[in-house]
Design a protein around this motif. Sequence first.
Motif, PDB file in Angstrom:
ATOM      1  N   PHE A  18      -9.481  27.427 -12.997  1.00  0.00           N
ATOM      2  CA  PHE A  18      -8.029  27.436 -13.136  1.00  0.00           C
ATOM      3  C   PHE A  18      -7.431  28.728 -12.602  1.00  0.00           C
ATOM      4  N   ALA A  19      -6.297  28.613 -11.925  1.00  0.00           N
ATOM      5  CA  ALA A  19      -5.536  29.777 -11.471  1.00  0.00           C
ATOM      6  C   ALA A  19      -4.055  29.513 -11.723  1.00  0.00           C
ATOM      7  N   GLN A  20      -3.410  30.384 -12.431  1.00  0.00           N
ATOM      8  CA  GLN A  20      -1.997  30.197 -12.739  1.00  0.00           C
ATOM      9  C   GLN A  20      -1.163  30.452 -11.490  1.00  0.00           C
ATOM     10  N   ALA A  21      -0.222  29.559 -11.226  1.00  0.00           N
ATOM     11  CA  ALA A  21       0.641  29.711 -10.049  1.00  0.00           C
ATOM     12  C   ALA A  21       1.910  28.902 -10.252  1.00  0.00           C
ATOM     13  N   ASP A  22       2.970  29.357  -9.641  1.00  0.00           N
ATOM     14  CA  ASP A  22       4.263  28.670  -9.668  1.00  0.00           C
ATOM     15  C   ASP A  22       4.598  28.261  -8.248  1.00  0.00           C
ATOM     16  N   VAL A  23       4.593  26.956  -7.972  1.00  0.00           N
ATOM     17  CA  VAL A  23       4.796  26.498  -6.597  1.00  0.00           C
ATOM     18  C   VAL A  23       6.188  26.814  -6.075  1.00  0.00           C
ATOM     19  N   ARG A  24       7.118  27.126  -6.952  1.00  0.00           N
ATOM     20  CA  ARG A  24       8.475  27.469  -6.509  1.00  0.00           C
ATOM     21  C   ARG A  24       8.529  28.837  -5.841  1.00  0.00           C
ATOM     22  N   ASP A  25       7.475  29.622  -6.002  1.00  0.00           N
ATOM     23  CA  ASP A  25       7.427  31.001  -5.518  1.00  0.00           C
ATOM     24  C   ASP A  25       6.383  31.102  -4.410  1.00  0.00           C
ATOM     25  N   ALA A  26       6.819  31.389  -3.186  1.00  0.00           N
ATOM     26  CA  ALA A  26       5.909  31.442  -2.040  1.00  0.00           C
ATOM     27  C   ALA A  26       4.798  32.466  -2.254  1.00  0.00           C
ATOM     28  N   ALA A  27       5.126  33.623  -2.823  1.00  0.00           N
ATOM     29  CA  ALA A  27       4.118  34.654  -3.046  1.00  0.00           C
ATOM     30  C   ALA A  27       3.059  34.185  -4.033  1.00  0.00           C
ATOM     31  N   SER A  28       3.480  33.429  -5.029  1.00  0.00           N
ATOM     32  CA  SER A  28       2.544  32.907  -6.017  1.00  0.00           C
ATOM     33  C   SER A  28       1.575  31.913  -5.379  1.00  0.00           C
ATOM     34  N   VAL A  29       2.098  31.060  -4.505  1.00  0.00           N
ATOM     35  CA  VAL A  29       1.246  30.092  -3.810  1.00  0.00           C
ATOM     36  C   VAL A  29       0.300  30.805  -2.858  1.00  0.00           C
ATOM     37  N   ARG A  30       0.798  31.826  -2.175  1.00  0.00           N
ATOM     38  CA  ARG A  30      -0.039  32.600  -1.258  1.00  0.00           C
ATOM     39  C   ARG A  30      -1.197  33.251  -2.016  1.00  0.00           C
ATOM     40  N   SER A  31      -0.902  33.782  -3.187  1.00  0.00           N
ATOM     41  CA  SER A  31      -1.930  34.391  -4.024  1.00  0.00           C
ATOM     42  C   SER A  31      -2.943  33.349  -4.488  1.00  0.00           C
ATOM     43  N   LEU A  32      -2.466  32.167  -4.844  1.00  0.00           N
ATOM     44  CA  LEU A  32      -3.346  31.077  -5.269  1.00  0.00           C
ATOM     45  C   LEU A  32      -4.368  30.727  -4.193  1.00  0.00           C
ATOM     46  N   LEU A  33      -3.904  30.588  -2.977  1.00  0.00           N
ATOM     47  CA  LEU A  33      -4.813  30.253  -1.874  1.00  0.00           C
ATOM     48  C   LEU A  33      -5.781  31.392  -1.600  1.00  0.00           C
ATOM     49  N   GLY A  34      -5.316  32.613  -1.787  1.00  0.00           N
ATOM     50  CA  GLY A  34      -6.210  33.754  -1.641  1.00  0.00           C
ATOM     51  C   GLY A  34      -7.316  33.738  -2.684  1.00  0.00           C
ATOM     52  N   VAL A  35      -6.976  33.349  -3.911  1.00  0.00           N
ATOM     53  CA  VAL A  35      -7.978  33.228  -4.974  1.00  0.00           C
ATOM     54  C   VAL A  35      -9.039  32.207  -4.587  1.00  0.00           C
ATOM     55  N   ALA A  36      -8.593  31.048  -4.072  1.00  0.00           N
ATOM     56  CA  ALA A  36      -9.528  29.997  -3.666  1.00  0.00           C
ATOM     57  C   ALA A  36     -10.439  30.474  -2.543  1.00  0.00           C
ATOM     58  N   ALA A  37      -9.851  31.143  -1.557  1.00  0.00           N
ATOM     59  CA  ALA A  37     -10.638  31.630  -0.419  1.00  0.00           C
ATOM     60  C   ALA A  37     -11.634  32.696  -0.849  1.00  0.00           C
ATOM     61  N   ASP A  38     -11.205  33.598  -1.724  1.00  0.00           N
ATOM     62  CA  ASP A  38     -12.090  34.667  -2.188  1.00  0.00           C
ATOM     63  C   ASP A  38     -13.207  34.123  -3.075  1.00  0.00           C
ATOM     64  N   ARG A  39     -12.864  33.166  -3.914  1.00  0.00           N
ATOM     65  CA  ARG A  39     -13.851  32.639  -4.869  1.00  0.00           C
ATOM     66  C   ARG A  39     -14.872  31.726  -4.194  1.00  0.00           C
ATOM     67  N   PHE A  40     -14.410  30.898  -3.265  1.00  0.00           N
ATOM     68  CA  PHE A  40     -15.288  29.874  -2.702  1.00  0.00           C
ATOM     69  C   PHE A  40     -15.483  29.974  -1.188  1.00  0.00           C
ATOM     70  N   GLY A  41     -14.880  30.990  -0.554  1.00  0.00           N
ATOM     71  CA  GLY A  41     -15.145  31.229   0.854  1.00  0.00           C
ATOM     72  C   GLY A  41     -14.230  30.535   1.836  1.00  0.00           C
ATOM     73  N   GLY A  42     -13.194  29.868   1.359  1.00  0.00           N
ATOM     74  CA  GLY A  42     -12.258  29.190   2.253  1.00  0.00           C
ATOM     75  C   GLY A  42     -11.541  28.081   1.522  1.00  0.00           C
ATOM     76  N   VAL A  43     -10.665  27.386   2.249  1.00  0.00           N
ATOM     77  CA  VAL A  43      -9.949  26.236   1.688  1.00  0.00           C
ATOM     78  C   VAL A  43      -9.986  25.115   2.720  1.00  0.00           C
ATOM     79  N   ASP A  44     -10.401  23.925   2.296  1.00  0.00           N
ATOM     80  CA  ASP A  44     -10.476  22.769   3.182  1.00  0.00           C
ATOM     81  C   ASP A  44      -9.418  21.723   2.883  1.00  0.00           C
ATOM     82  N   ILE A  45      -8.973  21.672   1.617  1.00  0.00           N
ATOM     83  CA  ILE A  45      -8.085  20.596   1.170  1.00  0.00           C
ATOM     84  C   ILE A  45      -6.985  21.174   0.292  1.00  0.00           C
ATOM     85  N   MET A  46      -5.750  20.837   0.595  1.00  0.00           N
ATOM     86  CA  MET A  46      -4.625  21.182  -0.276  1.00  0.00           C
ATOM     87  C   MET A  46      -4.000  19.887  -0.797  1.00  0.00           C
TER      88      MET A  46
END
Length: 246
Positions: A56-84
């Motif tokens: 789980f990662a807390q994020a507010d989709v209304r906030d672009a910076a929050s979404v950007r941080s969310l994707l960064g968490v996914a990339a850092d934790r698992f090495g990338g993002v394939d599916i949104m």
Amino acid sequence: MVRLKDKVAVVTGGARGLGLKITEAFVAEGARVVVAARGAAGAAEALAHLGERAVFAQADVRDAASVRSLLGVAADRFGGVDIMVANAGLSRPGPVAGLAFEDWSDALDTNLNGLFHCVKEAVPHLEKSGDGRIITLSSALGSRPTRGAASYCSTKAATEMFTRVVALELAPRGITVNCLSPGFIDEGMGKLLAANEAVWSQYAPKVALGRMGSGEEVGDAAVYLASATGSYVNGHVLEINGGLSW
């Protein structure tokens, strides 16, 4: 053979309702999933049975910076993002003559601005994947008007057209974009509807199959669009409604 082996997915609104069913389906098919929501309440319990493949990662989709941080968490934790999977959304019901502007704005901010942020911020990550997938969530009400649902119907109709436009734009980058459009599903508000026999008896005849769909059926459809099986599907709105007439 699992269809999403070692894929990394981000699912907004993925700790409950249809979002959770999509998360469960992805994990069952071998994916690792970062689940996002505004609040963390109940998320740990909802995801506990999925083990370390869903975090789980807390994020507010209304906030672009929050979404950007969310994707960064996914990339850092698992090495990338394939599916949104841009699933987060809300309903603010009420007739237009009595609907508060704040409620109208809240629906647009979450359902459309949130969708925009999720798609835009995901593109750089999905390009690196080389096999990127974006799945948006609409509803049967995106193409079928009903009284008292102006904000929801409008935002879901816009979601479907947004999906088609972005599918054209991102195809050259190796990213497909498709939309799921569920009808009456036995989750969340649908479960309450099914439990009210007086109300459901009015809607059941509109469904050719004569029953509600399950969250698992929506999850299976999401897996299809996210996997190699659906690799030539792009810009499509996939209705999951049992043959719904209106």
